[in-house]
Scaffold this active site. Sequence first.
Site, PDB file in Angstrom:
ATOM      1  N   LYS A   1      42.843  37.958  73.635  1.00 64.19           N
ATOM      2  CA  LYS A   1      43.087  39.362  73.284  1.00 64.19           C
ATOM      3  C   LYS A   1      44.534  39.736  73.623  1.00 64.19           C
ATOM      4  O   LYS A   1      45.146  40.538  72.926  1.00 64.19           O
ATOM      5  CB  LYS A   1      42.101  40.286  73.992  1.00 64.19           C
ATOM      6  CG  LYS A   1      40.695  40.159  73.411  1.00 64.19           C
ATOM      7  CD  LYS A   1      39.796  41.347  73.723  1.00 64.19           C
ATOM      8  CE  LYS A   1      38.484  41.222  72.949  1.00 64.19           C
ATOM      9  NZ  LYS A   1      37.498  42.230  73.249  1.00 64.19           N
TER      10      LYS A   1
ATOM     11  N   LYS B   1      34.708  34.681  64.850  1.00 67.29           N
ATOM     12  CA  LYS B   1      33.466  35.463  64.968  1.00 67.29           C
ATOM     13  C   LYS B   1      33.619  36.839  64.328  1.00 67.29           C
ATOM     14  O   LYS B   1      34.729  37.385  64.267  1.00 67.29           O
ATOM     15  CB  LYS B   1      33.004  35.557  66.413  1.00 67.29           C
ATOM     16  CG  LYS B   1      33.736  36.533  67.287  1.00 67.29           C
ATOM     17  CD  LYS B   1      32.932  36.769  68.569  1.00 67.29           C
ATOM     18  CE  LYS B   1      33.529  37.965  69.305  1.00 67.29           C
ATOM     19  NZ  LYS B   1      32.633  38.658  70.182  1.00 67.29           N
TER      20      LYS B   1
ATOM     21  N   LYS C   1      34.110  43.801  65.963  1.00 69.64           N
ATOM     22  CA  LYS C   1      34.349  45.221  65.654  1.00 69.64           C
ATOM     23  C   LYS C   1      35.820  45.498  65.472  1.00 69.64           C
ATOM     24  O   LYS C   1      36.218  46.362  64.714  1.00 69.64           O
ATOM     25  CB  LYS C   1      33.864  46.102  66.807  1.00 69.64           C
ATOM     26  CG  LYS C   1      32.393  46.188  66.976  1.00 69.64           C
ATOM     27  CD  LYS C   1      32.100  47.177  68.106  1.00 69.64           C
ATOM     28  CE  LYS C   1      31.215  46.553  69.154  1.00 69.64           C
ATOM     29  NZ  LYS C   1      31.915  45.866  70.232  1.00 69.64           N
TER      30      LYS C   1
HETATM   31  N1  AQP Z   1      29.894  37.790  66.030  1.00 70.64           N
HETATM   32  C1  AQP Z   1      28.979  37.876  66.970  1.00 70.64           C
HETATM   33  N2  AQP Z   1      27.887  37.097  66.919  1.00 70.64           N
HETATM   34  C2  AQP Z   1      26.928  37.179  67.861  1.00 70.64           C
HETATM   35  N3  AQP Z   1      26.988  38.025  68.902  1.00 70.64           N
HETATM   36  C3  AQP Z   1      28.065  38.829  68.996  1.00 70.64           C
HETATM   37  N4  AQP Z   1      28.415  39.767  69.889  1.00 70.64           N
HETATM   38  C4  AQP Z   1      29.603  40.314  69.533  1.00 70.64           C
HETATM   39  N5  AQP Z   1      30.042  39.734  68.398  1.00 70.64           N
HETATM   40  C5  AQP Z   1      29.104  38.807  68.032  1.00 70.64           C
HETATM   41  C6  AQP Z   1      27.620  40.120  71.030  1.00 70.64           C
HETATM   42  O1  AQP Z   1      27.512  41.529  71.071  1.00 70.64           O
HETATM   43  C7  AQP Z   1      27.481  41.935  72.451  1.00 70.64           C
HETATM   44  C8  AQP Z   1      28.426  43.039  72.691  1.00 70.64           C
HETATM   45  O2  AQP Z   1      29.715  42.694  72.493  1.00 70.64           O
HETATM   46  P1  AQP Z   1      30.883  43.640  73.034  1.00 70.64           P
HETATM   47  O3  AQP Z   1      30.990  44.831  72.198  1.00 70.64           O
HETATM   48  O4  AQP Z   1      30.724  43.913  74.481  1.00 70.64           O
HETATM   49  O5  AQP Z   1      32.146  42.773  72.916  1.00 70.64           O
HETATM   50  P2  AQP Z   1      32.515  41.645  71.944  1.00 70.64           P
HETATM   51  O6  AQP Z   1      31.691  40.433  72.209  1.00 70.64           O
HETATM   52  O7  AQP Z   1      33.974  41.472  72.106  1.00 70.64           O
HETATM   53  O8  AQP Z   1      32.107  42.251  70.542  1.00 70.64           O
HETATM   54  P3  AQP Z   1      33.007  42.519  69.307  1.00 70.64           P
HETATM   55  O9  AQP Z   1      32.125  43.073  68.254  1.00 70.64           O
HETATM   56  O10 AQP Z   1      33.812  41.326  68.966  1.00 70.64           O
HETATM   57  O11 AQP Z   1      33.906  43.687  69.814  1.00 70.64           O
HETATM   58  P4  AQP Z   1      35.464  43.786  69.988  1.00 70.64           P
HETATM   59  O12 AQP Z   1      36.030  43.500  68.637  1.00 70.64           O
HETATM   60  O13 AQP Z   1      35.693  45.193  70.417  1.00 70.64           O
HETATM   61  O14 AQP Z   1      35.901  42.804  71.016  1.00 70.64           O
HETATM   62  C9  AQP Z   1      27.741  40.721  73.302  1.00 70.64           C
HETATM   63  O15 AQP Z   1      26.516  40.276  73.829  1.00 70.64           O
HETATM   64  C10 AQP Z   1      28.308  39.723  72.338  1.00 70.64           C
HETATM   65  O16 AQP Z   1      28.026  38.384  72.709  1.00 70.64           O
END
Ligand code: AQP
Length: 337
Positions: free
Chosen positions: A113, A200, A203
């Site tokens: 990040k 992956k 968001k």
């Molecule tokens: N692509 C994914 N596939 C499976 N699981 C996922 N998770 C996130 N993306 C995927 C799971 O969602 C939970 C919450 O995630 P988070 O919001 O705490 O942070 P993250 O993993 O960083 O999710 P994002 O969507 O990628 O958010 P941003 O872009 O803000 O960093 C976790 O259990 C994660 O494993």
Amino acid sequence: MTRQRVFSGVQPTGALHLGNWLGAIRNWVDLQKTHETFFCVVDLHAITTPHNPKELSENTLSTAALYMACGIDPELCTIFIQSHISAHSELCWLLNAVTPLNWMERMIQFKEKAIKQGDNVSVGLLDYPILMAADILLYDTDLVPVGEDQKQHLELARNIAQQRINSRFSVKEEPIFKIPEALIMKEGAKIMSLVDGRNKMSKSDPNDSSRITLLDPPELITKKIKRAKTDSLTGLEFNNPNRPEADNLLGLYSILSGLGRDNVSKECEQMGWGKFKPLLADATVSALEPIQTRYKELIGDKAQLIDILKDGKNAAEVVANSTLNKVRKALGLLDRH
Ligand code: AQP
């Protein structure tokens, strides 16, 4: 018999997508029936990267509503907003004080990040895994459902709890923190971007077409799937390392249609992308339809939603403050009562 305790949360950094649902929230729905569960919207984590304040508060409420629309039931679990319980920030500070900096600099997600943000990297982003450790440890958590990407952070939480607190500050060998275990989730654990099957779904990806959000209307879902990256081969297959998009989209279809991997493998082994994509679009629209309907009802009654979150806060705070007070005492902070 006491049930094992589970803690998990999602950051309100944007609209929740299929990855958040299939990789996380869907599993929580099962866990709430068999475990004592705490599900939190981790808004303090969401401010560690640049954010828009108005969107943050809207996303926080809509994330809580989406948890419930996906089947998280406040009668079965405790659902709350992280920043409503100040013990999260306070324990984070206490853990900061005892955690070696070089443990933090090894965190892969921080490195990934930080690269994206150039000169604008906050101390909060480096500290993110310690806040996560505080979240988990406050609730005497037994199990934390984690994807591959979060395994390193859980390991850090375990090391801080064991090596930096329990072994140094416990009195009469009575551990201060419970040491949490990872609960590795099954199939569908990682959903990949629609525009690049090697990344992956996320968001914060600036490209909206890379993800399907849980609130996308049917036309948009169909459009995004139509545009999704594919390859030039006919016949879809799992597990071919040269065809990450085929693996990802077939995996999505198997889960969203409810048909399972063996059936869709057979159904799609000779199929071209032109025939497959409308099938996937229909399965996605149908799977999301009940969530969207329920979400509209929930978000339409904000007062009720806020009451549920207040109840959750009150229940969670009792547990969190009890752990925090144990740590304060062990570290020698003068009793504030
Ligand atoms: N692509 C994914 N596939 C499976 N699981 C996922 N998770 C996130 N993306 C995927 C799971 O969602 C939970 C919450 O995630 P988070 O919001 O705490 O942070 P993250 O993993 O960083 O999710 P994002 O969507 O990628 O958010 P941003 O872009 O803000 O960093 C976790 O259990 C994660 O494993």
